[in-house]
Motif scaffolding. Structure first.
Motif, PDB file in Angstrom:
ATOM      1  N   VAL A   2     -18.654 112.111 -50.870  1.00 32.13           N
ATOM      2  CA  VAL A   2     -18.606 113.151 -51.903  1.00 32.13           C
ATOM      3  C   VAL A   2     -17.679 114.288 -51.478  1.00 32.13           C
ATOM      4  O   VAL A   2     -16.840 114.755 -52.272  1.00 32.13           O
ATOM      5  CB  VAL A   2     -20.014 113.688 -52.204  1.00 32.13           C
ATOM      6  CG1 VAL A   2     -19.948 114.842 -53.209  1.00 32.13           C
ATOM      7  CG2 VAL A   2     -20.908 112.576 -52.749  1.00 32.13           C
ATOM      8  N   PHE A   3     -17.802 114.726 -50.219  1.00 30.22           N
ATOM      9  CA  PHE A   3     -17.011 115.874 -49.768  1.00 30.22           C
ATOM     10  C   PHE A   3     -15.524 115.547 -49.696  1.00 30.22           C
ATOM     11  O   PHE A   3     -14.677 116.344 -50.124  1.00 30.22           O
ATOM     12  CB  PHE A   3     -17.502 116.355 -48.406  1.00 30.22           C
ATOM     13  CG  PHE A   3     -16.820 117.611 -47.936  1.00 30.22           C
ATOM     14  CD1 PHE A   3     -16.991 118.808 -48.609  1.00 30.22           C
ATOM     15  CD2 PHE A   3     -15.986 117.590 -46.822  1.00 30.22           C
ATOM     16  CE1 PHE A   3     -16.348 119.971 -48.185  1.00 30.22           C
ATOM     17  CE2 PHE A   3     -15.347 118.742 -46.398  1.00 30.22           C
ATOM     18  CZ  PHE A   3     -15.532 119.936 -47.088  1.00 30.22           C
ATOM     19  N   ILE A   4     -15.177 114.372 -49.185  1.00 30.70           N
ATOM     20  CA  ILE A   4     -13.761 113.993 -49.094  1.00 30.70           C
ATOM     21  C   ILE A   4     -13.184 113.775 -50.493  1.00 30.70           C
ATOM     22  O   ILE A   4     -12.022 114.096 -50.751  1.00 30.70           O
ATOM     23  CB  ILE A   4     -13.599 112.734 -48.219  1.00 30.70           C
ATOM     24  CG1 ILE A   4     -13.916 113.089 -46.758  1.00 30.70           C
ATOM     25  CG2 ILE A   4     -12.187 112.159 -48.318  1.00 30.70           C
ATOM     26  CD1 ILE A   4     -13.958 111.920 -45.812  1.00 30.70           C
ATOM     27  N   SER A   5     -14.006 113.271 -51.403  1.00 28.13           N
ATOM     28  CA  SER A   5     -13.562 113.132 -52.796  1.00 28.13           C
ATOM     29  C   SER A   5     -13.282 114.497 -53.401  1.00 28.13           C
ATOM     30  O   SER A   5     -12.303 114.676 -54.151  1.00 28.13           O
ATOM     31  CB  SER A   5     -14.629 112.410 -53.622  1.00 28.13           C
ATOM     32  OG  SER A   5     -14.869 111.120 -53.118  1.00 28.13           O
ATOM     33  N   PHE A   6     -14.121 115.460 -53.075  1.00 31.51           N
ATOM     34  CA  PHE A   6     -13.916 116.837 -53.546  1.00 31.51           C
ATOM     35  C   PHE A   6     -12.609 117.398 -53.000  1.00 31.51           C
ATOM     36  O   PHE A   6     -11.812 117.994 -53.748  1.00 31.51           O
ATOM     37  CB  PHE A   6     -15.100 117.701 -53.104  1.00 31.51           C
ATOM     38  CG  PHE A   6     -14.863 119.184 -53.233  1.00 31.51           C
ATOM     39  CD1 PHE A   6     -14.772 119.787 -54.479  1.00 31.51           C
ATOM     40  CD2 PHE A   6     -14.729 119.978 -52.102  1.00 31.51           C
ATOM     41  CE1 PHE A   6     -14.551 121.154 -54.594  1.00 31.51           C
ATOM     42  CE2 PHE A   6     -14.506 121.332 -52.211  1.00 31.51           C
ATOM     43  CZ  PHE A   6     -14.423 121.923 -53.461  1.00 31.51           C
ATOM     44  N   LEU A  45     -13.673 104.626 -46.611  1.00 20.94           N
ATOM     45  CA  LEU A  45     -14.679 105.186 -45.704  1.00 20.94           C
ATOM     46  C   LEU A  45     -15.651 104.107 -45.235  1.00 20.94           C
ATOM     47  O   LEU A  45     -16.082 104.114 -44.073  1.00 20.94           O
ATOM     48  CB  LEU A  45     -15.430 106.320 -46.394  1.00 20.94           C
ATOM     49  CG  LEU A  45     -14.612 107.595 -46.603  1.00 20.94           C
ATOM     50  CD1 LEU A  45     -15.386 108.608 -47.425  1.00 20.94           C
ATOM     51  CD2 LEU A  45     -14.225 108.212 -45.269  1.00 20.94           C
ATOM     52  N   LEU A  46     -16.008 103.177 -46.116  1.00 22.56           N
ATOM     53  CA  LEU A  46     -16.874 102.071 -45.708  1.00 22.56           C
ATOM     54  C   LEU A  46     -16.185 101.217 -44.647  1.00 22.56           C
ATOM     55  O   LEU A  46     -16.800 100.819 -43.645  1.00 22.56           O
ATOM     56  CB  LEU A  46     -17.232 101.206 -46.922  1.00 22.56           C
ATOM     57  CG  LEU A  46     -18.272 101.770 -47.894  1.00 22.56           C
ATOM     58  CD1 LEU A  46     -18.326 100.930 -49.166  1.00 22.56           C
ATOM     59  CD2 LEU A  46     -19.650 101.821 -47.243  1.00 22.56           C
ATOM     60  N   PHE A  47     -14.892 100.932 -44.849  1.00 23.47           N
ATOM     61  CA  PHE A  47     -14.155 100.101 -43.890  1.00 23.47           C
ATOM     62  C   PHE A  47     -14.042 100.808 -42.538  1.00 23.47           C
ATOM     63  O   PHE A  47     -14.260 100.198 -41.488  1.00 23.47           O
ATOM     64  CB  PHE A  47     -12.756  99.794 -44.430  1.00 23.47           C
ATOM     65  CG  PHE A  47     -11.997  98.794 -43.596  1.00 23.47           C
ATOM     66  CD1 PHE A  47     -12.096  97.441 -43.861  1.00 23.47           C
ATOM     67  CD2 PHE A  47     -11.199  99.208 -42.539  1.00 23.47           C
ATOM     68  CE1 PHE A  47     -11.403  96.510 -43.090  1.00 23.47           C
ATOM     69  CE2 PHE A  47     -10.508  98.297 -41.763  1.00 23.47           C
ATOM     70  CZ  PHE A  47     -10.617  96.941 -42.039  1.00 23.47           C
ATOM     71  N   ILE A  48     -13.690 102.075 -42.562  1.00 26.58           N
ATOM     72  CA  ILE A  48     -13.567 102.843 -41.311  1.00 26.58           C
ATOM     73  C   ILE A  48     -14.901 102.858 -40.570  1.00 26.58           C
ATOM     74  O   ILE A  48     -14.955 102.680 -39.341  1.00 26.58           O
ATOM     75  CB  ILE A  48     -13.085 104.276 -41.604  1.00 26.58           C
ATOM     76  CG1 ILE A  48     -11.628 104.257 -42.062  1.00 26.58           C
ATOM     77  CG2 ILE A  48     -13.244 105.174 -40.378  1.00 26.58           C
ATOM     78  CD1 ILE A  48     -11.122 105.592 -42.569  1.00 26.58           C
ATOM     79  N   THR A  49     -15.989 103.033 -41.313  1.00 24.89           N
ATOM     80  CA  THR A  49     -17.315 103.112 -40.697  1.00 24.89           C
ATOM     81  C   THR A  49     -17.700 101.800 -40.029  1.00 24.89           C
ATOM     82  O   THR A  49     -18.087 101.780 -38.846  1.00 24.89           O
ATOM     83  CB  THR A  49     -18.376 103.476 -41.749  1.00 24.89           C
ATOM     84  OG1 THR A  49     -18.065 104.749 -42.313  1.00 24.89           O
ATOM     85  CG2 THR A  49     -19.768 103.525 -41.121  1.00 24.89           C
ATOM     86  N   ALA A  72     -25.946 108.137 -44.434  1.00 18.83           N
ATOM     87  CA  ALA A  72     -25.290 109.120 -43.560  1.00 18.83           C
ATOM     88  C   ALA A  72     -23.858 109.402 -44.003  1.00 18.83           C
ATOM     89  O   ALA A  72     -23.373 110.535 -43.881  1.00 18.83           O
ATOM     90  CB  ALA A  72     -25.306 108.628 -42.115  1.00 18.83           C
ATOM     91  N   ILE A  73     -23.159 108.375 -44.536  1.00 20.90           N
ATOM     92  CA  ILE A  73     -21.759 108.602 -44.922  1.00 20.90           C
ATOM     93  C   ILE A  73     -21.622 109.071 -46.373  1.00 20.90           C
ATOM     94  O   ILE A  73     -20.550 109.532 -46.765  1.00 20.90           O
ATOM     95  CB  ILE A  73     -20.882 107.343 -44.711  1.00 20.90           C
ATOM     96  CG1 ILE A  73     -21.273 106.228 -45.688  1.00 20.90           C
ATOM     97  CG2 ILE A  73     -20.946 106.875 -43.270  1.00 20.90           C
ATOM     98  CD1 ILE A  73     -20.313 105.060 -45.649  1.00 20.90           C
ATOM     99  N   THR A  74     -22.701 108.974 -47.151  1.00 21.04           N
ATOM    100  CA  THR A  74     -22.628 109.379 -48.561  1.00 21.04           C
ATOM    101  C   THR A  74     -22.150 110.821 -48.741  1.00 21.04           C
ATOM    102  O   THR A  74     -21.272 111.077 -49.578  1.00 21.04           O
ATOM    103  CB  THR A  74     -23.984 109.171 -49.267  1.00 21.04           C
ATOM    104  OG1 THR A  74     -24.324 107.781 -49.222  1.00 21.04           O
ATOM    105  CG2 THR A  74     -23.927 109.623 -50.722  1.00 21.04           C
ATOM    106  N   PRO A  75     -22.683 111.796 -47.983  1.00 19.10           N
ATOM    107  CA  PRO A  75     -22.161 113.163 -48.135  1.00 19.10           C
ATOM    108  C   PRO A  75     -20.666 113.266 -47.826  1.00 19.10           C
ATOM    109  O   PRO A  75     -19.958 114.053 -48.459  1.00 19.10           O
ATOM    110  CB  PRO A  75     -22.991 113.977 -47.120  1.00 19.10           C
ATOM    111  CG  PRO A  75     -24.251 113.195 -46.945  1.00 19.10           C
ATOM    112  CD  PRO A  75     -23.821 111.759 -47.044  1.00 19.10           C
ATOM    113  N   PHE A  76     -20.180 112.458 -46.868  1.00 16.57           N
ATOM    114  CA  PHE A  76     -18.750 112.473 -46.545  1.00 16.57           C
ATOM    115  C   PHE A  76     -17.926 111.908 -47.701  1.00 16.57           C
ATOM    116  O   PHE A  76     -16.834 112.394 -47.984  1.00 16.57           O
ATOM    117  CB  PHE A  76     -18.490 111.668 -45.264  1.00 16.57           C
ATOM    118  CG  PHE A  76     -19.035 112.310 -44.027  1.00 16.57           C
ATOM    119  CD1 PHE A  76     -18.335 113.330 -43.391  1.00 16.57           C
ATOM    120  CD2 PHE A  76     -20.251 111.911 -43.501  1.00 16.57           C
ATOM    121  CE1 PHE A  76     -18.837 113.936 -42.259  1.00 16.57           C
ATOM    122  CE2 PHE A  76     -20.767 112.513 -42.364  1.00 16.57           C
ATOM    123  CZ  PHE A  76     -20.059 113.528 -41.739  1.00 16.57           C
TER     124      PHE A  76
END
Length: 384
Positions: free
Chosen positions: A354-358, A320-324, A348-352
């Motif tokens: 967590v959610f994608i990990s879920f 996600l960091l790389f994509i961002t 801003a990407i932290t919730p994503f």
């Protein structure tokens, strides 16, 4: 340039905790009540710590073009110390199982469960890495045989080699290079049959011994082993013996204070490889494994939730960091961000994350664990 202000890390952790709490309120994961909840809660901190560590590494990478450890002790230890504790948890869990084995240890079940615990989420993350590579490359730049061989190494958890895929230089950065730790996990698993001999006072089946020896010979032929990580496994293996032979209550305010002081001392060292840092971490971990909850914090449901999805968090946050920063914002644009603007992007990407990990846990990890239980049960029925 490097980020050193710990305030950003605390905000990132708070956002992750809040996100995990909100998700868990709606989709409550079923947690096995017989597990060590202190360890589960600790995992929640660890995976987010590694994410924040790699966020700081990315900040440095954007400004220098080099993938280096964070220069700040605090941010570097969020990666180094957290992974060291992950290794301690692994040793604690499986040595504890050996110590509590009343009959013979089922090695077939062990290896089946380990594969299906690690593989589904890993292969999902690997699929995402391939997608990113071909979004960048758009075509094949190597011959089919070389390409297939590189895929084979990655399908084997990069245990023996982790070559570039399609000669893409970003291959090892796309997931922030987290897969090195899985090699050590598999190394521990194949060492466990030998570790079990003095504990169980039994020799594992010949086929298990042979397979383990073959793995270890190939591993040591291809890989350099950093014994600093082996010390982490050894440190984690202490707690099961203490649990077995001591009945003291370690969940006290005095012990909690001592554990907090241990963690506050860690940023005085650049890396957990420092022997003093390692000893401090081992002391803190063993108190937690013995039941200390750090004033009850580690029993909080939101931390246990983050701990449950931590493996997916570990595998996916780098992608996600790389994509961002590489595909969406662009590295040149991001390099001109102020430190505050950069961290606002991370928040801003932290919730994503967590959610994608879920979602990964729900759709890959959990089904994999359930499948392994079915396979093990079928094997047990076939042998009756």
């Amino acid at each position: 340039m490097d980020t050193i202000n710990p305030f950003f890390a605390f905000i990132g952790l708070s956002i992750a905790v809040l996100t995990g709490s909100l998700i868990n309120c709606k989709y409550q994961l079923k947690i096995n009540s017989t597990r060590n909840l202190s360890i589960d809660g600790l995992r929640g901190f660890l995976a987010i710590g590694v994410f924040i560590n790699h966020s700081s590494v990315w900040y440095r990478y954007l400004h220098t073009g080099e993938w280096l450890h964070a220069a700040s002790n605090f941010y570097n230890q969020l990666g180094s110390a957290c992974v060291a504790i992950f290794f301690m948890i692994t040793a604690y869990l499986f040595v504890n199982k050996l110590l509590n084995t009343k009959d013979k240890y089922d090695w077939n079940s062990f290896f089946i469960s380990r594969f299906f615990r690690l593989a589904p989420a890993y292969y999902f993350s690997f699929f995402l890495i391939l997608c990113v590579i071909f979004i960048i490359d758009k075509q094949l730049y190597v011959g089919p045989i070389k390409f297939i061989l590189s895929l084979g190494h990655w399908m084997a958890f990069t245990t023996f080699n982790n070559p570039f895929i399609n000669n893409n230089g970003y291959t090892k950065i796309i997931n922030a290079g987290v897969l090195w730790s899985l090699r050590y996990e598999w190394l521990f698993y194949f060492c466990l049959p030998f570790i079990s001999i003095p504990i169980l006072k039994k020799i594992p089946p010949v086929r298990i011994i042979i397979i383990s020896i073959v793995f270890l010979v190939i591993f040591f032929n291809y890989r350099f082993v950093d014994f600093n990580h082996i010390y982490s496994f050894l440190g984690g293996a202490i707690a099961p013996f203490l649990i077995k032979y001591t009945k003291n209550n370690f969940d006290t305010k005095l012990i909690s204070t001592l554990v907090v002081l241990c963690f506050l001392a860690i940023p005085f060292f650049h890396s957990s490889d420092n022997i003093v840092s390692k000893i401090i971490l081992i002391i803190a971990f063993n108190f937690i494994a013995l039941g200390n909850t750090i004033f009850g914090v580690l029993k909080k449901s939101y931390l246990i939730f983050l701990g449950e999805i931590c493996y997916s968090t570990y595998l996916l946050h780098g992608i996600l960091l790389f994509i961002t920063f590489h595909l969406m914002i662009g590295t040149k644009t991001a390099a001109n961000f102020t430190e505050l603007k950069y961290w606002l992007c991370i928040f801003a990407i932290t919730p994503f994350v967590v959610f994608i990990s879920f979602l990964s846990f729900i759709y890959f990890e959990n089904p994999g664990m359930n499948l392994s239980k079915k396979i093990i049960k079928k094997l047990e029925n076939d042998h009756r």
